[in-house]
Design a protein around this motif. Structure first.
Motif, PDB file in Angstrom:
ATOM      1  N   VAL A 176       0.845  -1.196   0.000  1.00  0.00           N
ATOM      2  CA  VAL A 176       0.000   0.000   0.000  1.00  0.00           C
ATOM      3  C   VAL A 176       0.884   1.252   0.000  1.00  0.00           C
ATOM      4  O   VAL A 176       0.618   2.229  -0.721  1.00  0.00           O
ATOM      5  N   VAL A 177       1.940   1.216   0.803  1.00  0.00           N
ATOM      6  CA  VAL A 177       2.886   2.342   0.825  1.00  0.00           C
ATOM      7  C   VAL A 177       3.499   2.525  -0.559  1.00  0.00           C
ATOM      8  O   VAL A 177       3.620   3.648  -1.071  1.00  0.00           O
ATOM      9  N   TYR A 178       3.864   1.412  -1.180  1.00  0.00           N
ATOM     10  CA  TYR A 178       4.425   1.414  -2.538  1.00  0.00           C
ATOM     11  C   TYR A 178       3.480   2.090  -3.518  1.00  0.00           C
ATOM     12  O   TYR A 178       3.885   2.914  -4.341  1.00  0.00           O
ATOM     13  N   LEU A 179       2.190   1.752  -3.425  1.00  0.00           N
ATOM     14  CA  LEU A 179       1.212   2.305  -4.350  1.00  0.00           C
ATOM     15  C   LEU A 179       1.010   3.800  -4.128  1.00  0.00           C
ATOM     16  O   LEU A 179       0.913   4.575  -5.086  1.00  0.00           O
ATOM     17  N   ILE A 180       0.961   4.210  -2.867  1.00  0.00           N
ATOM     18  CA  ILE A 180       0.797   5.640  -2.560  1.00  0.00           C
ATOM     19  C   ILE A 180       1.969   6.443  -3.114  1.00  0.00           C
ATOM     20  O   ILE A 180       1.781   7.504  -3.726  1.00  0.00           O
ATOM     21  N   LEU A 181       3.166   5.926  -2.937  1.00  0.00           N
ATOM     22  CA  LEU A 181       4.352   6.600  -3.459  1.00  0.00           C
ATOM     23  C   LEU A 181       4.371   6.590  -4.985  1.00  0.00           C
ATOM     24  O   LEU A 181       4.879   7.528  -5.615  1.00  0.00           O
ATOM     25  N   SER A 182       3.793   5.540  -5.592  1.00  0.00           N
ATOM     26  CA  SER A 182       3.698   5.490  -7.053  1.00  0.00           C
ATOM     27  C   SER A 182       2.834   6.626  -7.564  1.00  0.00           C
ATOM     28  O   SER A 182       3.184   7.325  -8.525  1.00  0.00           O
ATOM     29  N   ILE A 183       1.679   6.804  -6.925  1.00  0.00           N
ATOM     30  CA  ILE A 183       0.760   7.869  -7.327  1.00  0.00           C
ATOM     31  C   ILE A 183       1.412   9.238  -7.175  1.00  0.00           C
ATOM     32  O   ILE A 183       1.242  10.125  -8.020  1.00  0.00           O
ATOM     33  N   ARG A 184       2.212   9.385  -6.116  1.00  0.00           N
ATOM     34  CA  ARG A 184       2.864  10.677  -5.856  1.00  0.00           C
ATOM     35  C   ARG A 184       4.184  10.838  -6.605  1.00  0.00           C
ATOM     36  O   ARG A 184       4.870  11.825  -6.451  1.00  0.00           O
ATOM     37  N   GLU A 185       4.535   9.831  -7.420  1.00  0.00           N
ATOM     38  CA  GLU A 185       5.741   9.861  -8.247  1.00  0.00           C
ATOM     39  C   GLU A 185       7.024  10.016  -7.416  1.00  0.00           C
ATOM     40  O   GLU A 185       7.935  10.761  -7.771  1.00  0.00           O
ATOM     41  N   LYS A 186       7.095   9.274  -6.314  1.00  0.00           N
ATOM     42  CA  LYS A 186       8.266   9.284  -5.459  1.00  0.00           C
ATOM     43  C   LYS A 186       9.128   8.052  -5.731  1.00  0.00           C
ATOM     44  O   LYS A 186       8.641   6.920  -5.668  1.00  0.00           O
ATOM     45  N   ALA A 187      10.395   8.271  -6.026  1.00  0.00           N
ATOM     46  CA  ALA A 187      11.286   7.164  -6.367  1.00  0.00           C
ATOM     47  C   ALA A 187      11.419   6.140  -5.240  1.00  0.00           C
ATOM     48  O   ALA A 187      11.717   4.966  -5.482  1.00  0.00           O
ATOM     49  N   GLY A 188      11.155   6.563  -4.002  1.00  0.00           N
ATOM     50  CA  GLY A 188      11.246   5.656  -2.865  1.00  0.00           C
ATOM     51  C   GLY A 188      10.284   4.478  -2.945  1.00  0.00           C
ATOM     52  O   GLY A 188      10.444   3.500  -2.211  1.00  0.00           O
ATOM     53  N   LEU A 189       9.305   4.558  -3.846  1.00  0.00           N
ATOM     54  CA  LEU A 189       8.355   3.463  -4.005  1.00  0.00           C
ATOM     55  C   LEU A 189       9.063   2.152  -4.310  1.00  0.00           C
ATOM     56  O   LEU A 189       8.626   1.077  -3.892  1.00  0.00           O
ATOM     57  N   TRP A 190      10.190   2.233  -5.047  1.00  0.00           N
ATOM     58  CA  TRP A 190      10.877   1.017  -5.478  1.00  0.00           C
ATOM     59  C   TRP A 190      11.517   0.286  -4.311  1.00  0.00           C
ATOM     60  O   TRP A 190      11.685  -0.936  -4.355  1.00  0.00           O
ATOM     61  N   ILE A 191      11.864   0.985  -3.244  1.00  0.00           N
ATOM     62  CA  ILE A 191      12.422   0.335  -2.053  1.00  0.00           C
ATOM     63  C   ILE A 191      11.347  -0.507  -1.371  1.00  0.00           C
ATOM     64  O   ILE A 191      11.560  -1.674  -1.036  1.00  0.00           O
ATOM     65  N   TRP A 226       6.577  -2.778 -16.195  1.00  0.00           N
ATOM     66  CA  TRP A 226       7.539  -2.176 -17.122  1.00  0.00           C
ATOM     67  C   TRP A 226       7.104  -0.754 -17.489  1.00  0.00           C
ATOM     68  O   TRP A 226       7.912   0.168 -17.537  1.00  0.00           O
ATOM     69  N   MET A 227       5.799  -0.570 -17.733  1.00  0.00           N
ATOM     70  CA  MET A 227       5.271   0.761 -18.044  1.00  0.00           C
ATOM     71  C   MET A 227       5.501   1.720 -16.872  1.00  0.00           C
ATOM     72  O   MET A 227       5.855   2.886 -17.069  1.00  0.00           O
ATOM     73  N   LEU A 228       5.286   1.213 -15.648  1.00  0.00           N
ATOM     74  CA  LEU A 228       5.482   2.046 -14.467  1.00  0.00           C
ATOM     75  C   LEU A 228       6.935   2.475 -14.354  1.00  0.00           C
ATOM     76  O   LEU A 228       7.232   3.638 -14.047  1.00  0.00           O
ATOM     77  N   ALA A 229       7.848   1.551 -14.593  1.00  0.00           N
ATOM     78  CA  ALA A 229       9.273   1.872 -14.517  1.00  0.00           C
ATOM     79  C   ALA A 229       9.654   2.947 -15.529  1.00  0.00           C
ATOM     80  O   ALA A 229      10.563   3.745 -15.286  1.00  0.00           O
ATOM     81  N   ARG A 230       8.936   2.983 -16.674  1.00  0.00           N
ATOM     82  CA  ARG A 230       9.197   3.980 -17.709  1.00  0.00           C
ATOM     83  C   ARG A 230       8.295   5.206 -17.566  1.00  0.00           C
ATOM     84  O   ARG A 230       8.334   6.114 -18.380  1.00  0.00           O
ATOM     85  N   LYS A 231       7.448   5.231 -16.521  1.00  0.00           N
ATOM     86  CA  LYS A 231       6.513   6.316 -16.238  1.00  0.00           C
ATOM     87  C   LYS A 231       5.537   6.551 -17.391  1.00  0.00           C
ATOM     88  O   LYS A 231       5.256   7.685 -17.784  1.00  0.00           O
ATOM     89  N   LYS A 232       4.998   5.452 -17.917  1.00  0.00           N
ATOM     90  CA  LYS A 232       3.963   5.536 -18.927  1.00  0.00           C
ATOM     91  C   LYS A 232       2.606   5.530 -18.231  1.00  0.00           C
ATOM     92  O   LYS A 232       2.307   4.618 -17.454  1.00  0.00           O
ATOM     93  N   GLU A 260      -4.488  11.180 -11.351  1.00  0.00           N
ATOM     94  CA  GLU A 260      -3.438  12.044 -10.796  1.00  0.00           C
ATOM     95  C   GLU A 260      -2.304  12.224 -11.793  1.00  0.00           C
ATOM     96  O   GLU A 260      -1.807  13.334 -12.000  1.00  0.00           O
ATOM     97  N   TRP A 261      -1.881  11.121 -12.415  1.00  0.00           N
ATOM     98  CA  TRP A 261      -0.810  11.219 -13.415  1.00  0.00           C
ATOM     99  C   TRP A 261      -1.274  12.002 -14.635  1.00  0.00           C
ATOM    100  O   TRP A 261      -0.475  12.661 -15.294  1.00  0.00           O
ATOM    101  N   LYS A 262      -2.577  11.927 -14.936  1.00  0.00           N
ATOM    102  CA  LYS A 262      -3.108  12.668 -16.079  1.00  0.00           C
ATOM    103  C   LYS A 262      -2.966  14.168 -15.841  1.00  0.00           C
ATOM    104  O   LYS A 262      -2.636  14.931 -16.757  1.00  0.00           O
ATOM    105  N   LYS A 263      -3.172  14.582 -14.584  1.00  0.00           N
ATOM    106  CA  LYS A 263      -2.963  15.999 -14.231  1.00  0.00           C
ATOM    107  C   LYS A 263      -1.501  16.373 -14.430  1.00  0.00           C
ATOM    108  O   LYS A 263      -1.194  17.425 -14.991  1.00  0.00           O
ATOM    109  N   HIS A 264      -0.616  15.520 -13.953  1.00  0.00           N
ATOM    110  CA  HIS A 264       0.817  15.790 -14.071  1.00  0.00           C
ATOM    111  C   HIS A 264       1.256  15.798 -15.531  1.00  0.00           C
ATOM    112  O   HIS A 264       2.137  16.566 -15.919  1.00  0.00           O
ATOM    113  N   LEU A 265       0.627  14.934 -16.326  1.00  0.00           N
ATOM    114  CA  LEU A 265       0.955  14.866 -17.749  1.00  0.00           C
ATOM    115  C   LEU A 265       0.647  16.193 -18.431  1.00  0.00           C
ATOM    116  O   LEU A 265       1.428  16.683 -19.245  1.00  0.00           O
ATOM    117  N   ARG A 266      -0.492  16.791 -18.080  1.00  0.00           N
ATOM    118  CA  ARG A 266      -0.850  18.090 -18.653  1.00  0.00           C
ATOM    119  C   ARG A 266       0.157  19.152 -18.254  1.00  0.00           C
ATOM    120  O   ARG A 266       0.563  19.980 -19.064  1.00  0.00           O
TER     121      ARG A 266
END
Length: 206
Positions: free
Chosen positions: A19-34, A137-143, A186-192
């Motif tokens: 769950v922590v991993y997913l929250i950090l994914s949404i917030r685009e924090k590299a710490g998610l991978w740890i 793989w898409m997540l790692a490439r931020k797609k 959330e990522w769609k907002k950041h994409l814009r």
């Protein structure tokens, strides 16, 4: 309750870290991978004991991609003048390649599970595995499309875990499904925002 927690502490800990991993994914924090790395290591044990071999092998893939994702997300880039990897769309001409990748991965999973394991649900387990491989793989490439793949994969996985009685993980994947929807928007907002910055940079350079 205490006995249940003691007996299932590996699964519960893995679910919490996920769950922590997913929250950090949404917030685009590299710490998610740890957190993803640690969670995947725990779930290797959980899925092995439950005979979800496709999901177990997927965790080894996650371990490797966690290292790759950490390096990629922290790699410096001047694309947005922020020093971080920007959110991007998959070019339409690459769509067939992703569809083929899912199909091939599915067939490999199914062949292995059906022929060489005692998996009780090889069809669905293979589909979840294939979607998850490509989505990671898409997540790692931020797609941004990674979230669409996760919505489908997580919803299907929740059903699998109900069948197997892994209830903490069922709750986790239901949360995943909902948060994948949140992540997409959330990522769609950041994409814009990123697209606007890139256009500004190009305009200034011209």
């Amino acid at each position: 309750m205490t006995e249940y927690l003691m007996a299932n502490w590996v699964e519960i800990t893995g679910a919490v870290l996920s769950v922590v991993y997913l929250i950090l994914s949404i917030r685009e924090k590299a710490g998610l991978w740890i957190f993803g790395f640690i969670s995947s290591a725990l779930y290797v044990v959980v899925f092995f004991e439950s005979k979800f071999y496709a999901d177990m092998s997927l965790q080894f893939y996650y371990l490797a991609v966690s290292v790759y994702g950490w390096i990629t997300w922290r790699r410096k880039t001047t694309a947005t003048e922020t020093g971080s990897l920007p959110v991007t769309l998959i070019p339409r001409k690459q769509y067939p390649g992703y569809v083929i990748a899912v199909a091939v991965t599915y067939l490999i999973y199914f062949a292995v599970l059906k022929g060489w394991t005692d998996s009780p649900v090889p069809v669905l387990d293979s589909l979840v595995g294939a979607l998850s491989v490509i989505a990671t793989w898409m997540l790692a490439r931020k797609k941004i499309e990674n979230w669409l793949f996760w919505i489908v994969a997580d919803a299907l996985a929740a059903g699998l875990f109900v069948y197997k009685g892994l209830y903490p993980t069922v709750v986790l994947y239901l949360i995943y499904t909902v948060m994948a929807v949140v992540g997409y928007f959330e990522w769609k907002k950041h994409l814009r925002i990123v697209t606007g910055k890139v256009e500004d940079i190009l305009t200034k350079r011209n």
